[in-house]
Write a protein that holds these residues in place. Sequence first.
Motif, PDB file in Angstrom:
ATOM      1  N   MET A   1       0.832  -1.175   0.000  1.00 40.23           N
ATOM      2  CA  MET A   1       0.000   0.000   0.000  1.00 40.23           C
ATOM      3  C   MET A   1       0.882   1.246   0.000  1.00 40.23           C
ATOM      4  SD  MET A   1      -2.947  -0.954   2.735  1.00 40.23           S
ATOM      5  CE  MET A   1      -4.104   0.285   2.259  1.00 40.23           C
ATOM      6  N   PRO A   2       0.711   2.107  -0.982  1.00 38.94           N
ATOM      7  CA  PRO A   2       1.495   3.347  -0.979  1.00 38.94           C
ATOM      8  C   PRO A   2       0.953   4.334   0.048  1.00 38.94           C
ATOM      9  CG  PRO A   2       0.071   3.270  -2.897  1.00 38.94           C
ATOM     10  CD  PRO A   2      -0.059   1.951  -2.201  1.00 38.94           C
TER      11      PRO A   2
ATOM     12  N   ASP B   1      -2.364   5.983   4.166  1.00 39.29           N
ATOM     13  CA  ASP B   1      -2.270   4.775   3.356  1.00 39.29           C
ATOM     14  C   ASP B   1      -3.537   4.619   2.522  1.00 39.29           C
ATOM     15  OD1 ASP B   1       0.220   3.985   4.306  1.00 39.29           O
ATOM     16  OD2 ASP B   1      -0.667   2.963   6.019  1.00 39.29           O
TER      17      ASP B   1
ATOM     18  N   ASP C   1      -5.316   2.314  -1.176  1.00 44.82           N
ATOM     19  CA  ASP C   1      -5.165   1.217  -2.128  1.00 44.82           C
ATOM     20  C   ASP C   1      -4.483   1.719  -3.392  1.00 44.82           C
ATOM     21  OD1 ASP C   1      -6.421  -0.557  -0.425  1.00 44.82           O
ATOM     22  OD2 ASP C   1      -8.411  -0.103  -1.234  1.00 44.82           O
ATOM     23  N   LEU C   2      -3.697   0.859  -3.999  1.00 42.69           N
ATOM     24  CA  LEU C   2      -2.901   1.246  -5.158  1.00 42.69           C
ATOM     25  C   LEU C   2      -3.762   1.658  -6.345  1.00 42.69           C
ATOM     26  CD1 LEU C   2      -0.066   1.506  -6.267  1.00 42.69           C
ATOM     27  CD2 LEU C   2      -0.194  -0.854  -6.999  1.00 42.69           C
ATOM     28  N   HIS C   3      -4.893   1.022  -6.547  1.00 38.34           N
ATOM     29  CA  HIS C   3      -5.703   1.313  -7.729  1.00 38.34           C
ATOM     30  C   HIS C   3      -6.558   2.568  -7.589  1.00 38.34           C
ATOM     31  CE1 HIS C   3      -8.438  -0.938  -5.110  1.00 38.34           C
ATOM     32  NE2 HIS C   3      -9.404  -0.278  -5.703  1.00 38.34           N
TER      33      HIS C   3
ATOM     34  N   THR D   1      -0.206   8.158  -9.252  1.00 38.42           N
ATOM     35  CA  THR D   1       1.228   8.087  -9.081  1.00 38.42           C
ATOM     36  C   THR D   1       1.866   9.007 -10.103  1.00 38.42           C
ATOM     37  OG1 THR D   1       1.082   5.792  -8.346  1.00 38.42           O
ATOM     38  CG2 THR D   1       3.233   6.561  -9.053  1.00 38.42           C
TER      39      THR D   1
ATOM     40  N   HIS E   1       3.120   9.877  -4.716  1.00 35.50           N
ATOM     41  CA  HIS E   1       1.834   9.180  -4.657  1.00 35.50           C
ATOM     42  C   HIS E   1       0.813  10.130  -4.039  1.00 35.50           C
ATOM     43  CE1 HIS E   1       3.643   5.282  -5.552  1.00 35.50           C
ATOM     44  NE2 HIS E   1       4.602   5.604  -4.696  1.00 35.50           N
TER      45      HIS E   1
ATOM     46  N   CYS F   1      -3.374  10.304  -2.839  1.00 39.28           N
ATOM     47  CA  CYS F   1      -4.573   9.500  -2.602  1.00 39.28           C
ATOM     48  C   CYS F   1      -5.805  10.121  -3.256  1.00 39.28           C
ATOM     49  CB  CYS F   1      -4.807   9.313  -1.110  1.00 39.28           C
ATOM     50  SG  CYS F   1      -5.078  10.834  -0.202  1.00 39.28           S
TER      51      CYS F   1
END
Length: 68
Positions: free
Chosen positions: A1-2, A10, A12-14, A18, A28, A30
């Motif tokens: 998790m980025p 924190d 989710d990546l999707h 980025t 990154h 959010c």
Amino acid sequence: MPKCSFCHKDYDLHKGLTLILNDGKILHFCSSKCRKNSELGRQPKRVKWIKKPKKQQKKEMGKTKERG
């Protein structure tokens, strides 16, 4: 998790964005709110909507009680 480069949350990546800069630095974000505030040059510690660590919140609560 980025972890978000602006608010340090924190996520989710999707879900986020980025951003890779020309110098190789990876940022990154959010949300678009964090991205836009970062582009404007705002400091995360001065923005009220970012949750602060509990340790720092306690310090601020003590300061307001002393003044009042």
